[in-house]
Design a protein around this motif. Structure first.
Motif, PDB file in Angstrom:
ATOM      1  N   ASP A  44      20.712  49.092  46.258  1.00  0.00           N
ATOM      2  CA  ASP A  44      19.746  48.277  46.982  1.00  0.00           C
ATOM      3  C   ASP A  44      19.824  48.447  48.493  1.00  0.00           C
ATOM      4  OD1 ASP A  44      22.157  47.047  47.377  1.00  0.00           O
ATOM      5  OD2 ASP A  44      21.578  45.118  46.533  1.00  0.00           O
ATOM      6  N   LYS A  45      20.651  49.354  48.955  1.00  0.00           N
ATOM      7  CA  LYS A  45      20.760  49.574  50.392  1.00  0.00           C
ATOM      8  C   LYS A  45      20.154  50.924  50.748  1.00  0.00           C
ATOM      9  CE  LYS A  45      24.796  46.691  51.097  1.00  0.00           C
ATOM     10  NZ  LYS A  45      26.187  46.650  51.443  1.00  0.00           N
ATOM     11  N   ALA A  46      19.779  51.068  51.992  1.00  0.00           N
ATOM     12  CA  ALA A  46      19.126  52.294  52.443  1.00  0.00           C
ATOM     13  C   ALA A  46      20.014  53.523  52.284  1.00  0.00           C
ATOM     14  CB  ALA A  46      18.703  52.148  53.902  1.00  0.00           C
ATOM     15  N   ASP A  47      21.329  53.349  52.387  1.00  0.00           N
ATOM     16  CA  ASP A  47      22.222  54.504  52.283  1.00  0.00           C
ATOM     17  C   ASP A  47      22.568  54.852  50.838  1.00  0.00           C
ATOM     18  OD1 ASP A  47      23.963  52.471  51.625  1.00  0.00           O
ATOM     19  OD2 ASP A  47      25.441  52.933  53.178  1.00  0.00           O
ATOM     20  N   GLY A  48      21.979  54.157  49.873  1.00  0.00           N
ATOM     21  CA  GLY A  48      22.202  54.480  48.466  1.00  0.00           C
ATOM     22  C   GLY A  48      23.405  53.793  47.853  1.00  0.00           C
ATOM     23  N   THR A  49      24.104  52.986  48.624  1.00  0.00           N
ATOM     24  CA  THR A  49      25.263  52.279  48.085  1.00  0.00           C
ATOM     25  C   THR A  49      24.864  50.857  47.748  1.00  0.00           C
ATOM     26  OG1 THR A  49      25.982  51.511  50.258  1.00  0.00           O
ATOM     27  CG2 THR A  49      26.844  53.638  49.498  1.00  0.00           C
ATOM     28  N   ASN A  50      25.703  50.202  47.016  1.00  0.00           N
ATOM     29  CA  ASN A  50      25.458  48.786  46.774  1.00  0.00           C
ATOM     30  C   ASN A  50      26.777  48.044  46.688  1.00  0.00           C
ATOM     31  OD1 ASN A  50      26.415  48.604  44.007  1.00  0.00           O
ATOM     32  ND2 ASN A  50      24.580  49.714  43.403  1.00  0.00           N
ATOM     33  N   GLY A  51      26.682  46.759  46.803  1.00  0.00           N
ATOM     34  CA  GLY A  51      27.870  45.924  46.774  1.00  0.00           C
ATOM     35  C   GLY A  51      28.583  45.960  45.438  1.00  0.00           C
ATOM     36  N   GLU A  52      27.842  46.213  44.363  1.00  0.00           N
ATOM     37  CA  GLU A  52      28.451  46.244  43.030  1.00  0.00           C
ATOM     38  C   GLU A  52      29.415  47.422  42.893  1.00  0.00           C
ATOM     39  OE1 GLU A  52      28.164  43.739  40.930  1.00  0.00           O
ATOM     40  OE2 GLU A  52      26.803  42.805  42.357  1.00  0.00           O
ATOM     41  N   ASP A  53      29.043  48.578  43.434  1.00  0.00           N
ATOM     42  CA  ASP A  53      29.934  49.741  43.392  1.00  0.00           C
ATOM     43  C   ASP A  53      31.236  49.429  44.117  1.00  0.00           C
ATOM     44  OD1 ASP A  53      27.980  51.151  42.054  1.00  0.00           O
ATOM     45  OD2 ASP A  53      27.344  52.302  43.816  1.00  0.00           O
ATOM     46  N   ARG A  54      31.108  48.824  45.270  1.00  0.00           N
ATOM     47  CA  ARG A  54      32.286  48.483  46.069  1.00  0.00           C
ATOM     48  C   ARG A  54      33.126  47.432  45.357  1.00  0.00           C
ATOM     49  NH1 ARG A  54      36.193  50.164  48.982  1.00  0.00           N
ATOM     50  NH2 ARG A  54      36.822  48.782  50.635  1.00  0.00           N
ATOM     51  N   ARG A  55      32.473  46.465  44.736  1.00  0.00           N
ATOM     52  CA  ARG A  55      33.198  45.426  43.998  1.00  0.00           C
ATOM     53  C   ARG A  55      33.969  46.023  42.827  1.00  0.00           C
ATOM     54  NH1 ARG A  55      29.531  40.937  42.034  1.00  0.00           N
ATOM     55  NH2 ARG A  55      30.759  40.812  40.165  1.00  0.00           N
ATOM     56  N   LEU A  56      33.351  46.960  42.137  1.00  0.00           N
ATOM     57  CA  LEU A  56      34.020  47.630  41.025  1.00  0.00           C
ATOM     58  C   LEU A  56      35.234  48.404  41.531  1.00  0.00           C
ATOM     59  CD1 LEU A  56      34.208  48.454  38.060  1.00  0.00           C
ATOM     60  CD2 LEU A  56      32.538  50.261  38.535  1.00  0.00           C
ATOM     61  N   GLU A  57      35.051  49.137  42.621  1.00  0.00           N
ATOM     62  CA  GLU A  57      36.161  49.903  43.189  1.00  0.00           C
ATOM     63  C   GLU A  57      37.311  48.981  43.603  1.00  0.00           C
ATOM     64  OE1 GLU A  57      36.569  53.588  46.202  1.00  0.00           O
ATOM     65  OE2 GLU A  57      35.677  51.787  47.093  1.00  0.00           O
ATOM     66  N   LEU A  58      36.993  47.895  44.273  1.00  0.00           N
ATOM     67  CA  LEU A  58      38.035  46.953  44.693  1.00  0.00           C
ATOM     68  C   LEU A  58      38.721  46.308  43.490  1.00  0.00           C
ATOM     69  CD1 LEU A  58      36.320  45.259  47.761  1.00  0.00           C
ATOM     70  CD2 LEU A  58      38.175  46.943  47.773  1.00  0.00           C
ATOM     71  N   SER A  59      37.981  46.075  42.435  1.00  0.00           N
ATOM     72  CA  SER A  59      38.561  45.477  41.227  1.00  0.00           C
ATOM     73  C   SER A  59      39.562  46.414  40.560  1.00  0.00           C
ATOM     74  CB  SER A  59      37.459  45.103  40.231  1.00  0.00           C
ATOM     75  OG  SER A  59      36.628  44.102  40.766  1.00  0.00           O
ATOM     76  N   VAL A  60      39.222  47.699  40.458  1.00  0.00           N
ATOM     77  CA  VAL A  60      40.154  48.627  39.806  1.00  0.00           C
ATOM     78  C   VAL A  60      41.373  48.891  40.695  1.00  0.00           C
ATOM     79  CG1 VAL A  60      38.396  49.691  38.337  1.00  0.00           C
ATOM     80  CG2 VAL A  60      38.945  50.753  40.509  1.00  0.00           C
ATOM     81  N   ILE A  61      41.169  48.964  41.994  1.00  0.00           N
ATOM     82  CA  ILE A  61      42.307  49.158  42.903  1.00  0.00           C
ATOM     83  C   ILE A  61      43.213  47.921  42.867  1.00  0.00           C
ATOM     84  CG2 ILE A  61      42.964  49.381  45.338  1.00  0.00           C
ATOM     85  CD1 ILE A  61      40.466  51.199  45.658  1.00  0.00           C
ATOM     86  N   GLY A  62      42.613  46.753  42.804  1.00  0.00           N
ATOM     87  CA  GLY A  62      43.397  45.522  42.690  1.00  0.00           C
ATOM     88  C   GLY A  62      44.205  45.485  41.407  1.00  0.00           C
ATOM     89  N   ALA A  63      43.614  45.953  40.319  1.00  0.00           N
ATOM     90  CA  ALA A  63      44.333  45.987  39.038  1.00  0.00           C
ATOM     91  C   ALA A  63      45.536  46.921  39.114  1.00  0.00           C
ATOM     92  CB  ALA A  63      43.388  46.423  37.920  1.00  0.00           C
ATOM     93  N   ILE A  64      45.379  48.045  39.807  1.00  0.00           N
ATOM     94  CA  ILE A  64      46.499  48.981  39.983  1.00  0.00           C
ATOM     95  C   ILE A  64      47.609  48.315  40.792  1.00  0.00           C
ATOM     96  CG2 ILE A  64      47.201  51.098  41.190  1.00  0.00           C
ATOM     97  CD1 ILE A  64      44.434  52.260  40.401  1.00  0.00           C
ATOM     98  N   ALA A  65      47.221  47.667  41.865  1.00  0.00           N
ATOM     99  CA  ALA A  65      48.209  47.046  42.754  1.00  0.00           C
ATOM    100  C   ALA A  65      48.945  45.892  42.079  1.00  0.00           C
ATOM    101  CB  ALA A  65      47.521  46.551  44.022  1.00  0.00           C
ATOM    102  N   LEU A  66      48.247  45.154  41.236  1.00  0.00           N
ATOM    103  CA  LEU A  66      48.832  43.945  40.654  1.00  0.00           C
ATOM    104  C   LEU A  66      49.537  44.152  39.319  1.00  0.00           C
ATOM    105  CD1 LEU A  66      46.017  41.408  41.519  1.00  0.00           C
ATOM    106  CD2 LEU A  66      48.264  41.640  42.592  1.00  0.00           C
ATOM    107  N   ARG A  67      49.395  45.320  38.713  1.00  0.00           N
ATOM    108  CA  ARG A  67      50.016  45.537  37.408  1.00  0.00           C
ATOM    109  C   ARG A  67      51.517  45.238  37.464  1.00  0.00           C
ATOM    110  NH1 ARG A  67      50.911  50.971  36.491  1.00  0.00           N
ATOM    111  NH2 ARG A  67      53.052  50.525  36.930  1.00  0.00           N
ATOM    112  N   GLY A  68      51.956  44.416  36.565  1.00  0.00           N
ATOM    113  CA  GLY A  68      53.377  44.103  36.485  1.00  0.00           C
ATOM    114  C   GLY A  68      53.851  43.079  37.491  1.00  0.00           C
ATOM    115  N   ALA A  69      52.945  42.529  38.282  1.00  0.00           N
ATOM    116  CA  ALA A  69      53.350  41.573  39.316  1.00  0.00           C
ATOM    117  C   ALA A  69      53.642  40.191  38.746  1.00  0.00           C
ATOM    118  CB  ALA A  69      52.269  41.465  40.389  1.00  0.00           C
ATOM    119  N   THR A  70      53.152  39.924  37.546  1.00  0.00           N
ATOM    120  CA  THR A  70      53.372  38.589  36.981  1.00  0.00           C
ATOM    121  C   THR A  70      54.338  38.632  35.835  1.00  0.00           C
ATOM    122  OG1 THR A  70      51.467  38.861  35.520  1.00  0.00           O
ATOM    123  CG2 THR A  70      51.112  37.746  37.638  1.00  0.00           C
TER     124      THR A  70
END
Length: 195
Positions: free
Chosen positions: A169-195
């Motif tokens: 939905d942005k002029a540069d072809g990116t959207n917030g959903e792509d970024r949210r997905l990327e941040l979610s998977v990176i967060g999962a990597i960082a948090l694995r085993g933390a609890t």
């Protein structure tokens, strides 16, 4: 066949990392068998590139694995198997290899080699990969990965099914959903085993 092997120096990591991306790999069963048999010449992280969302996603897993290696916290055999394991959002090593590692049907392959010894150089890795991987080398960048990534499989692996996949939905072809997905998977990597 020209090599697109890239040698990276990640922040806070004293070891160089060699990364290559291949499409249309023809000898995945052979490469997988070399890993299973423990052939030291094939001590690489062979990752199914369809499970890699972006360059940041891949490098987050690499960073986690090397950090665990440097701090003697490996849960697997070596830094390369730990790299594949680091992609996983859970602590099941076998599951991480099934989901993120090379399989006999892998066609797109991300290869990571960490220079844990001085004899592992850009030249030695490039020569070995050129000789061993039967595939087309492509640039390791977000544009290439976006054409390879299987978003549905990635969402399933990270249990992110509820995360919507809205059109750009942005002029540069990116959207917030792509970024949210990327941040979610990176967060999962960082948090694995933390609890």
């Amino acid at each position: 066949m020209s090599s697109t092997l890239e040698t990276l120096n990640l922040s806070h990591i004293p070891l160089p990392v060699h990364v290559a991306l291949y499409r249309d790999v023809q000898n995945a069963p052979f490469l997988r068998q070399q890993l299973i048999s423990g052939n030291a010449d094939f001590e690489y992280a062979f990752i199914d590139a369809s499970m890699v969302l972006s360059r940041s996603h891949a490098l987050s897993a690499v960073f986690r694995a090397i950090n665990d290696y440097l701090n003697q916290r490996l849960k697997s055999r070596n830094v390369h198997s730990e790299t594949v394991f680091s992609f996983s959002p859970n602590n099941n090593i076998a599951d991480s290899f099934r989901r993120f590692g090379i399989s006999d049907s892998t066609k797109d392959l991300l290869v990571v080699k960490v220079s844990v010894t001085p004899d592992v150089t850009h030249e030695s890795v490039a020569a070995h990969l050129a000789q061993s991987v039967e595939g087309t080398p492509v640039p390791f960048d977000d544009e290439t990965l976006s054409g390879i990534s299987d978003i549905a499989k990635i969402k399933k692996a990270y249990k992110l099914g509820a995360l919507s996949s809205a059109p750009s939905d942005k002029a540069d072809g990116t959207n917030g959903e792509d970024r949210r997905l990327e941040l979610s998977v990176i967060g999962a990597i960082a948090l694995r085993g933390a609890t």
